[in-house]
Every structure is written in C-alpha cells, then in structure tokens.
Design a protein around this motif. Structure first.
Motif, mmCIF file in Angstrom:
data_model
loop_
_atom_site.group_PDB
_atom_site.id
_atom_site.type_symbol
_atom_site.label_atom_id
_atom_site.label_comp_id
_atom_site.label_asym_id
_atom_site.label_seq_id
_atom_site.Cartn_x
_atom_site.Cartn_y
_atom_site.Cartn_z
ATOM 1 N N GLU A 109 0.856 -1.121 -0.026
ATOM 2 C CA GLU A 109 0.031 -0.074 -0.114
ATOM 3 C C GLU A 109 0.887 1.357 0.022
ATOM 4 N N ILE A 110 0.869 1.972 -1.084
ATOM 5 C CA ILE A 110 1.462 3.214 -1.293
ATOM 6 C C ILE A 110 0.884 4.414 -1.532
ATOM 7 N N ARG A 111 1.078 5.435 -0.928
ATOM 8 C CA ARG A 111 0.439 6.774 -1.116
ATOM 9 C C ARG A 111 1.434 7.793 -1.776
ATOM 10 N N ILE A 112 1.075 8.632 -2.835
ATOM 11 C CA ILE A 112 1.954 9.631 -3.344
ATOM 12 C C ILE A 112 1.006 10.896 -3.631
ATOM 13 N N SER A 113 1.888 11.977 -3.418
ATOM 14 C CA SER A 113 1.083 13.260 -3.922
ATOM 15 C C SER A 113 2.031 13.573 -5.249
ATOM 16 N N ALA A 114 0.965 13.204 -6.236
ATOM 17 C CA ALA A 114 1.379 13.485 -7.703
ATOM 18 C C ALA A 114 1.065 14.572 -8.340
ATOM 19 N N GLN A 115 2.110 15.378 -8.869
ATOM 20 C CA GLN A 115 1.588 16.520 -9.828
ATOM 21 C C GLN A 115 0.748 16.139 -10.883
ATOM 22 N N THR A 116 -0.509 16.647 -10.946
ATOM 23 C CA THR A 116 -1.786 16.264 -11.541
ATOM 24 C C THR A 116 -1.496 15.867 -13.169
ATOM 25 N N TYR A 117 -0.741 16.588 -13.848
ATOM 26 C CA TYR A 117 -0.298 16.471 -15.024
ATOM 27 C C TYR A 117 0.261 15.131 -15.231
ATOM 28 N N LEU A 118 0.740 14.376 -14.381
ATOM 29 C CA LEU A 118 1.315 12.982 -14.321
ATOM 30 C C LEU A 118 0.318 11.800 -13.996
ATOM 31 N N LYS A 119 -1.049 12.270 -13.816
ATOM 32 C CA LYS A 119 -1.932 11.290 -13.561
ATOM 33 C C LYS A 119 -1.671 9.933 -14.315
ATOM 34 N N LYS A 120 -1.878 10.386 -15.571
ATOM 35 C CA LYS A 120 -1.919 8.924 -16.455
ATOM 36 C C LYS A 120 -0.624 7.905 -16.278
ATOM 37 N N PHE A 121 0.437 8.775 -16.027
ATOM 38 C CA PHE A 121 1.677 7.986 -15.988
ATOM 39 C C PHE A 121 1.265 6.920 -14.639
ATOM 40 N N ASN A 123 -1.420 6.448 -13.152
ATOM 41 C CA ASN A 123 -2.499 5.306 -13.388
ATOM 42 C C ASN A 123 -1.954 4.009 -13.987
ATOM 43 N N ASN A 124 -0.965 4.227 -14.985
ATOM 44 C CA ASN A 124 -0.321 3.144 -15.696
ATOM 45 C C ASN A 124 0.579 2.325 -14.629
ATOM 46 N N LEU A 125 0.925 2.676 -13.538
ATOM 47 C CA LEU A 125 1.619 2.124 -12.449
ATOM 48 C C LEU A 125 0.655 1.572 -11.324
ATOM 49 N N GLY A 126 -0.762 1.990 -11.671
ATOM 50 C CA GLY A 126 -1.580 1.070 -10.715
ATOM 51 C C GLY A 126 -2.067 2.155 -9.542
ATOM 52 N N PHE A 127 -1.677 3.196 -9.771
ATOM 53 C CA PHE A 127 -2.236 4.287 -8.471
ATOM 54 C C PHE A 127 -3.591 4.754 -9.132
ATOM 55 N N LYS A 128 -4.434 5.168 -7.982
ATOM 56 C CA LYS A 128 -5.585 5.652 -8.151
ATOM 57 C C LYS A 128 -6.103 6.993 -7.537
ATOM 58 N N GLU A 129 -6.378 8.109 -8.129
ATOM 59 C CA GLU A 129 -6.729 9.210 -7.554
ATOM 60 C C GLU A 129 -7.586 8.962 -6.068
ATOM 61 N N VAL A 130 -7.159 9.708 -5.260
ATOM 62 C CA VAL A 130 -8.086 9.908 -3.835
ATOM 63 C C VAL A 130 -8.301 11.291 -3.404
#
Length: 147
Positions: A109-121, A123-130
């Motif tokens: 279980e991993i949480r990241i604070s992602a720059q929004t423009y990289l969401k698709k990148f 997502n491709n690694l299995g991360f989902k927005e919360v």
C-alpha cells in the motif's frame, strides 16, 4: 536500462548526495520554475532509489516506510533528467521503488502526492486518485494510492 541502487541516507557518499540534490534542483526548481525548499529534513529518514545510465544519475526517487511521511508507505521526489525521459526511465525508477517498498517495508500500500499532469503515468503504474486536486508549492497535485 538503468543501474538501480538503493541506499539509506548514511550510505550515500558525498558525490551521490550532491548528484541527487543537483538533479532534484535541476528539475523541480529550475525546469518547473518553482521556488521551494527541496532540502526538507526528510532525506535522513528516506531510502534513496538512484537510477544510473552509465555513471550518470538520470533518475531518482525517495521512499518512506509507513508513518514517516504518510500513514502508508510513500514515494516522493520522482525525477528523471529532462534529456533522458524518452527511454521509459520513469517507469523503471518507479517500478524499482515499488519493489523496494515491498522488500524493505513489507507492504504494497503506497500513497503519493502526484503532480496532476502526471496522473496517467501513475495510473499506468496502478495508482488511483483519492480526494481533490490541491496546490503544493504553486503546482496542482493530487493524492494517489496503490494497493
């Protein structure tokens, strides 16, 4: 192909520390034109994932065990040198970071604070927005979780 090394803060030599701080500054401060305090006192707690092409540091992340940054394990300061981005090193360094979390922290279980423009990148690694998008240092971000 990247040569990946995982080191604690105390295992980093002076050149490795200089190179990773230089790479982070090159991308997060200069390229993204964002004035912020990169050296935040958290590097000492992190495991540092260093990606080398030849003898040059071209990709980097730092990872935290659950509770040291977020409640979950986390990956931060994800960076690939601008001239090296066409080779897929972002995926290489992230996959190495995910594996390092499983190996060293015994969790997936991993949480990241992602720059929004990289969401698709991510997502491709299995991360989902919360949650909602928010500004961090003037740049739109979103929290993302991978289970």
């Amino acid at each position: 192909m990247l040569d990946i090394q995982t080191k604690t803060f105390n295992q980093l030599n002076t050149k490795e520390l200089y190179d990773l701080l230089q790479l982070r500054s090159e991308v997060f401060v200069v390229e993204q034109d964002c004035v912020y305090q990169d050296i935040d006192g958290k590097d000492q707690k992190a495991l540092h994932i260093l990606g080398y092409r030849g003898n040059k540091l071209v990709a980097y992340t730092r990872i935290f065990q659950p509770g040291d940054y977020f409640e979950e394990a986390s990956i931060g300061r994800v960076v690939v040198k601008e001239k090296e981005r066409q080779y897929g090193f972002g995926y290489d360094i992230m996959n190495a970071s995910i594996e390092a979390i499983k190996k060293h922290f015994k969790t997936s279980e991993i949480r990241i604070s992602a720059q929004t423009y990289l969401k698709k990148f991510y997502n491709n690694l299995g991360f989902k927005e919360v949650g909602e998008e928010y500004l961090e240092d003037g740049i739109p971000h979103v929290n993302m979780i991978k289970n």
